[in-house]
Design a protein around this motif. Structure first.
Motif, mmCIF file in Angstrom:
data_model
loop_
_atom_site.group_PDB
_atom_site.id
_atom_site.type_symbol
_atom_site.label_atom_id
_atom_site.label_comp_id
_atom_site.label_asym_id
_atom_site.label_seq_id
_atom_site.Cartn_x
_atom_site.Cartn_y
_atom_site.Cartn_z
ATOM 1 N N LEU A 85 -1.239 4.880 -4.600
ATOM 2 C CA LEU A 85 -2.067 5.184 -3.435
ATOM 3 C C LEU A 85 -2.660 6.582 -3.524
ATOM 4 O O LEU A 85 -3.815 6.795 -3.168
ATOM 5 C CB LEU A 85 -1.255 5.003 -2.156
ATOM 6 C CG LEU A 85 -0.929 3.534 -1.841
ATOM 7 C CD1 LEU A 85 0.128 3.427 -0.758
ATOM 8 C CD2 LEU A 85 -2.188 2.784 -1.417
ATOM 9 N N THR A 86 -1.881 7.538 -4.008
ATOM 10 C CA THR A 86 -2.445 8.893 -4.123
ATOM 11 C C THR A 86 -3.480 8.920 -5.243
ATOM 12 O O THR A 86 -4.514 9.589 -5.120
ATOM 13 C CB THR A 86 -1.363 9.962 -4.374
ATOM 14 O OG1 THR A 86 -0.530 9.529 -5.437
ATOM 15 C CG2 THR A 86 -0.532 10.189 -3.151
ATOM 16 N N ALA A 87 -3.238 8.175 -6.327
ATOM 17 C CA ALA A 87 -4.228 8.133 -7.408
ATOM 18 C C ALA A 87 -5.536 7.530 -6.901
ATOM 19 O O ALA A 87 -6.607 7.849 -7.396
ATOM 20 C CB ALA A 87 -3.694 7.323 -8.585
ATOM 21 N N LYS A 88 -5.440 6.659 -5.901
ATOM 22 C CA LYS A 88 -6.648 6.053 -5.338
ATOM 23 C C LYS A 88 -7.198 6.904 -4.189
ATOM 24 O O LYS A 88 -8.064 6.452 -3.447
ATOM 25 C CB LYS A 88 -6.368 4.630 -4.831
ATOM 26 C CG LYS A 88 -5.886 3.659 -5.894
ATOM 27 C CD LYS A 88 -6.932 3.354 -6.941
ATOM 28 C CE LYS A 88 -7.948 2.338 -6.488
ATOM 29 N NZ LYS A 88 -8.965 2.100 -7.513
ATOM 30 N N GLY A 89 -6.667 8.084 -4.007
ATOM 31 C CA GLY A 89 -7.288 9.012 -3.062
ATOM 32 C C GLY A 89 -6.651 9.110 -1.692
ATOM 33 O O GLY A 89 -7.162 9.795 -0.820
ATOM 34 N N ALA A 90 -5.539 8.412 -1.475
ATOM 35 C CA ALA A 90 -4.925 8.458 -0.149
ATOM 36 C C ALA A 90 -3.918 9.603 -0.057
ATOM 37 O O ALA A 90 -3.246 9.918 -1.035
ATOM 38 C CB ALA A 90 -4.236 7.126 0.141
#
Lengths: 338, 799
Positions: free
Chosen positions: B509-514
């Motif tokens: 999720l963080t890699a996808k910007g969240a």
């Protein structure tokens, strides 16, 4: 025939030399070597050449063909290169414009928690979690805190009923583990805990990490050793650990643990309030009464336990002044920890 | 616990500075939270004698005084009208500091030099309670026998240094001056004196005056009473008053002061009854009868319950035991004979009663912490000693004591090796013995064992570990070395599998910007109204907190959506123009209400996004990435109606036919309620269900040997027919062995597409495992699919 070939050659060279663009070169190529090209047409004459002259004329044709094709290829290369260079020149972009990124941030508390857990996993600790709504039995009674004991005042509890409450610490997992698992036990328990408390340094919900070790021959020195590894990993190699006597019902002896201030290295600064030391956690030797209550023979086994708040560690590590920032979740705060 | 050093000096000689003492106490287990110097409150104010006064030439109300402060005579201008020649007054000298922080300097008043200031009582923070006459309007006129040129703090008895010591719950004995003194004796290696307790009594005997009956001995293990006649009610001596004030207690009269003084000095609460007011000359220690009432000294009336202990006379309750006396039986100026009570009450009962009645006192606080069996006798003797020394009454002989033999000596015998095995270091045996003896734990070595006699005031010491703690805290924790499992078995560390999965989830999720958020587990019940939930919606069945910090945090959340929307609202209001957030946390669902069993706690994921160019499909794509990471291939999205979501833009998510969560656009009224003027998309996923479908690795599949043939189709699809339905037809009617994939690559509505239609462009890939396909074979499959789509959904090929 030879004259024709010579003329073909001369005309060809002239045409190629005159070509000013890649397109011109292509036209020249068609004019000379195309289906109806000059060279192609002349070649058709080869069949009328007497047999004995054929090798000579054929060779002459071939030489001119190779030479002209070479010239054309060279011309094409030059023009293609020039065109490529021109395209590159026209394709300049502003390399300082921002890139297309999409990276989010883990919450600083998660970062600190993971760092802590990884350190203890490296020391052979198993990570365990437990329920956040706990029974009085696990949260207090098995931990040597009977009903109406003054030690209950140490933790302002949020109750659900007389028997259920929001766990006030992660320590009930000590009891849950010891009542179900045989030594050697080596666990760390991260999790949310709850207290009736709310100000700049206290939040009604915060996260703790609990540690428990039970085996034969576990001593206070082993506790200090493990906490030193932890403190050095979390802060830096120079960090020192100090014990001060304290009291917790479930450990005996009990200690408060200070680490040397990682900002001033013991000289005294604002962060450590001039003392050179920062209190980070409570710990001790597992009270034999707790071992026995959980069905572990305290004559045979001993253990140590420790517990600390992740928020406090994160506040020290990152210099965050107010605990409420963690729970406001302002994007500008969160994204500092990408 | 506030401990004035002068009071401590009564029991132990302290010959090091307060800071050094505090440091030693901290390292032996007593945190010193503050060192209070009483004299810091008022600085550079001395007593002075007025030797002359004259009117100020330029004022009709100012006076010019000449004041002798022994070292000099100062001219000081004052506006007060009560100053006369020969008065002794407080003089703030140049640079003086007053309690409110005000500084005084030499100056000029209407052209006349004024070297300091004469002080009124209020300027010094004093009232009549502190010094008689301090409340007067004007300058504080001091007693005529006051010496001149003396620091005002000395006159007021405020020269003490007070240690504010934090006492841990296992050491109730140290909630007293004597207890702290004992600890100081141990750290300073000094002997500790006991308080003076010696008096003579009249031949008259208390047993002829009073009958005491303890009916509920379980709540009152010991009750002692003594009588004093011919009581003289007066003020206490200055030293007692000063000490009481120093620890924050207001002096009242000698009898009340004695009980307070002893409470602080010895940690034993006492009570004094007016003998004349005891009906039937009987004291009964009993549980209250339901409905009995009492009005306590603080003038509040309480209805008592049958589990509360009272001290009653023949007719009525006189005191709530250990907590507070009744208004009617208290000491008054007319009191002639008093009964001193010194008792031990069960601490848990005191605690419960105090909480139930919402009635607290210094006495109840001490009882809650625990009182030992010996203090009662010492305290009552000390009280009588103070009475006699000061000549405040005659002591009646005889002591009523309901449990004289309560104290049994306790001996603990432990091998000293055991102590070292707790600590991990070797403490020399003679060191152990001397440390324990310095703590008044009489210890001798017997063979390889220590034989320890535990004094009554150390109920906390029960075994080896307690003794080990006593030894190491005085031997020094700095002597503990660092070892790493010196003698333990190796164990295998690691995370539970679902927690590793949660970590992976967070990384994706963080890699996808969240950005990850963490919010409180408790929410406001109003959340459910903001989410437009029906009255009987299952989500409304939440676990309530009995004593919440406020209504906003009073129930345990059953969904993470409210918290997510609050955070998005907060960010929106701070002009953060876009955001993608996620949280993993538990939601709590009760099995029964009120709770009789553990509720179901379910680890749950919420994702929320707003602003930028985010839409339903951004969020869906994010979730699909998650499913992919857990190797979950078969997800299905079905339209769903949820009250807080846009009904045309929300879907429930199924994996292998089981619902794992939902996603959708937030209903306009709901986002508005959270102060967000933008489209918001949220999803909530049951992580435990999701993880139950997760695979941690895939089987290897051989790479294809033969080429594939792909066909792009642009289809005109009627509104109301979903892409899923169209794809399902293709999958159903084509040869399953040859169809490799169907992927949508473009969806378009607008110019060139007839109204009521959507253009869906997809790529269909065919491949045979054992040969190269021919175009004709593929065309036949495509034709078949097109025909079926046309028949079923009137889908046309776009030309």
């Amino acid at each position: 025939m030879i004259e024709t070939i010579e003329k073909l050659k001369a005309d060809g060279i002239a045409l190629i030399n005159d070509a000013a663009t890649l397109n011109d070169v292509n036209n020249v190529k068609v004019k000379i070597f195309g289906k109806n090209g000059d060279f192609t047409a002349a070649m058709r004459g080869l069949k009328d050449v007497p047999k004995e002259q054929k090798p000579e004329v054929g060779k002459a044709f071939n030489d001119v063909k190779v030479m002209l094709e070479g010239l054309i290829a060279e011309k094409e290369r030059v023009f293609a290169e020039a065109e490529k260079q021109a395209r590159i020149k026209s394709e300049y972009i502003d390399v300082t414009l921002p890139g297309k990124k999409e990276l989010g941030a883990l919450h600083p508390l998660t970062l600190v928690k993971n760092e802590i857990l990884d350190t203890f996993i490296g020391l052979g600790f198993e990570v365990k979690e437990g329920p956040e709504i706990e029974s009085d039995y696990y949260n207090f009674q098995l931990l040597n805190i009977p009903k109406d004991h003054p030690a209950r005042d140490m933790q302002d509890s949020l109750y659900i009923t007389d028997n259920f409450l929001l766990r006030t610490h992660t320590s009930p997992m000590q009891a849950r583990t010891m009542t179900t698992q045989k030594p050697p036990i080596r666990i760390v328990v991260p999790g949310k805990v709850y207290r009736n408390d709310d100000d700049a340094t206290h939040s009604p919900m915060f996260q703790q990490v609990e540690g428990l070790v039970v085996d034969k021959h576990i001593t206070l020195c082993d506790l200090k050793g493990a906490l030193e590894v932890f403190a050095k990993r979390l802060f830096d190699e120079k960090t020192k650990v100090r014990f001060r006597p304290s009291y917790f019902p479930f450990t005996e002896p009990s200690v408060e643990v200070d680490v040397s201030c990682s900002i001033c290295h013991g000289k005294g600064c604002r962060v450590c309030k001039g003392t050179g030391w920062i209190e980070i956690l409570g710990a001790g030797i597992v009270n034999p009464a707790v071992l026995e209550a959980c069905g572990i023979n305290s004559k045979e086994y001993s253990g140590y336990a420790f517990g600390f708040g992740i928020e406090r560690i994160a506040m020290i590590k990152y210099g965050i002044p107010d605990i409420r920032l963690f729970f406001e979740n302002d994007k500008r705060f969160l994204e500092q920890y990408k | 616990m506030k401990a004035p050093i002068s009071w401590l000096q009564d029991f132990v000689k302290i010959d090091i500075p307060a800071e050094a003492l505090a440091d030693k106490l901290v390292h032996s287990g007593f945190e010193v939270e503050d060192i209070i110097r009483e004299s810091d409150n008022i600085r550079n104010v001395v007593t002075g004698r007025v030797i002359a006064t004259e009117r100020h030439p330029n004022s009709d109300h100012l006076w010019i005084c000449q004041v002798n402060v022994k070292t000099a005579t100062l001219q000081i201008v004052t506006g007060a009208q009560n100053v006369k020649v020969n008065d002794i007054v407080p003089v703030a000298l140049d640079g003086a500091q007053l309690p409110d922080g005000k500084r005084i300097y030499n100056g000029e008043l209407r052209g006349v030099k004024s070297l300091g200031m004469l002080c009124g009582g209020s300027e010094l923070g004093l009232t009549d309670d502190d010094y008689e006459g301090a409340s007067v309007d004007g300058i504080m006129i001091m007693r005529p026998d006051t010496k001149v040129g003396v620091d005002i703090n000395e006159v007021l008895g405020r020269t003490d240094v007070i240690l504010d010591v934090s006492v841990t719950a296992n050491r109730p004995d140290c909630n007293s001056i004597l207890g702290i003194a004992r600890e100081i004796g141990a750290v300073l290696h000094k002997p500790v004196k006991m308080p003076v307790t010696s008096y003579t009594a009249t031949p008259e005997r208390i047993f002829n005056m009073l009958d005491v009956q303890v009916e509920d001995g379980d709540l009152c293990p010991r009750y002692m009473a003594k009588a004093v006649k011919n009581i003289k009610i007066t003020q206490s001596p200055k030293i007692m008053q000063d000490r009481l004030r120093a620890v924050g207690i207001k002096p009242i009269n000698n009898i009340v002061d004695i009980t307070n003084y002893i409470l602080i000095e010895l940690g034993q609460p006492m009570h004094a009854f007016d003998y004349e007011k005891i009906a039937g000359k009987r004291l009964v220690v009993r549980r209250a009868t339901e409905g009995e009432t009492i009005t306590t000294l603080d003038n509040t009336s309480h209805a008592l319950e049958s589990d509360m202990l009272v001290i009653a006379d023949a007719e009525k309750p006189l005191a709530v035991a250990g907590i507070m006396g009744g208004l009617d039986s208290g000491i008054s100026d007319n009191t002639n004979t008093i009964i001193f009570e010194s008792a031990k009450f069960a601490r848990d009962n005191i605690r419960r009663t105090s909480r139930k009645l919402n009635l607290k006192s210094d006495s109840s606080a001490r009882f809650e912490k625990g009182i030992d069996f010996l203090s009662q006798a010492i305290a009552i003797d000390r009280a009588l000693t103070l009475i006699q020394i000061n000549g405040w009454g005659t002591i009646v002989s005889g002591t009523i004591d309901t449990n004289m033999n309560a104290v049994k000596p306790r001996t603990i015998t432990v091998p000293y090796k055991k102590i070292n095995s707790v600590l991990g270091i070797k403490v020399p045996t003679d060191k152990m013995v001397s440390i324990l003896n310095s703590l008044q734990i009489k210890t001798v070595v017997k063979g390889k064992k220590l034989e320890c006699n535990i004094p009554a005031f150390r109920e906390d010491i029960e075994g080896v570990n307690d003794l080990a703690e006593e030894i190491i805290r005085l031997y020094g924790y700095n002597k503990i070395k660092s070892t790493l499992f010196a003698d333990a078995r190796q164990t295998m560390g690691g995370r539970e599998v679902n927690r590793s999965r949660e970590d992976l989830l967070k990384r994706i999720l963080t890699a996808k910007g969240a950005d990850e958020i963490i919010t409180y587990s408790f929410i406001s019940p109003k959340t459910f109204d903001l989410l437009r939930l029906d009255k009987n919606d299952e989500l409304r069945r939440a676990v309530p907190i009995m004593n919440p910090l406020g209504e906003d945090v009073s129930i345990m959340r059953t969904t993470l959506v409210g918290s997510m929307l609050s955070i998005i609202g907060g960010n929106y209001s701070k002009n953060n123009k876009e955001g993608v957030f996620f949280e993993t946390s538990k939601v709590f669902r009760p099995k029964t209400l009120p709770l009789t069993d553990f509720p179901v706690e379910t680890e749950t994921l919420s994702v929320g996004m707003y602003g930028g160019d985010c839409d339903f499909y951004s969020l869906k794509g994010l979730l699909d990435s998650v499913f992919q990471a857990f190797k979950i291939d078969k997800t299905e999205y079905r339209r769903v109606k949820i009250n807080y979501l846009h009904e045309g833009r929300s879907a429930e998510i199924f994996v292998e036919g089981e619902s794992v969560g939902y996603l959708g656009e937030v209903y306009p009224d709901v986002s508005e309620a959270y102060g967000i003027d933008a489209r918001v998309y949220i999803a909530e996923i049951n992580l435990e269900k999701l993880f139950s479908f997760a695979k941690d690795h895939r089987e290897f599949k051989a790479l294809p040997k033969y080429p594939a043939i792909s066909r792009d189709l642009a289809l005109l699809v009627k509104d109301g027919v979903s892409s899923d339905q169209v794809v399902a037809v293709i999958r159903k009617v084509t040869n399953r062995k040859l169809l490799e994939s169907v992927e949508i690559f473009d969806v378009y509505k607008g110019q060139g597409v007839p109204k009521g239609n959507t253009s869906i462009a997809l790529t269909v890939v065919f491949r045979a495992p054992d040969r190269t396909l021919t175009d004709d074979e593929v065309q036949a499959e495509i034709d078949h699919a097109l025909k079926s789509m046309k028949r079923k959904y009137r889908v046309k090929l776009r030309v």
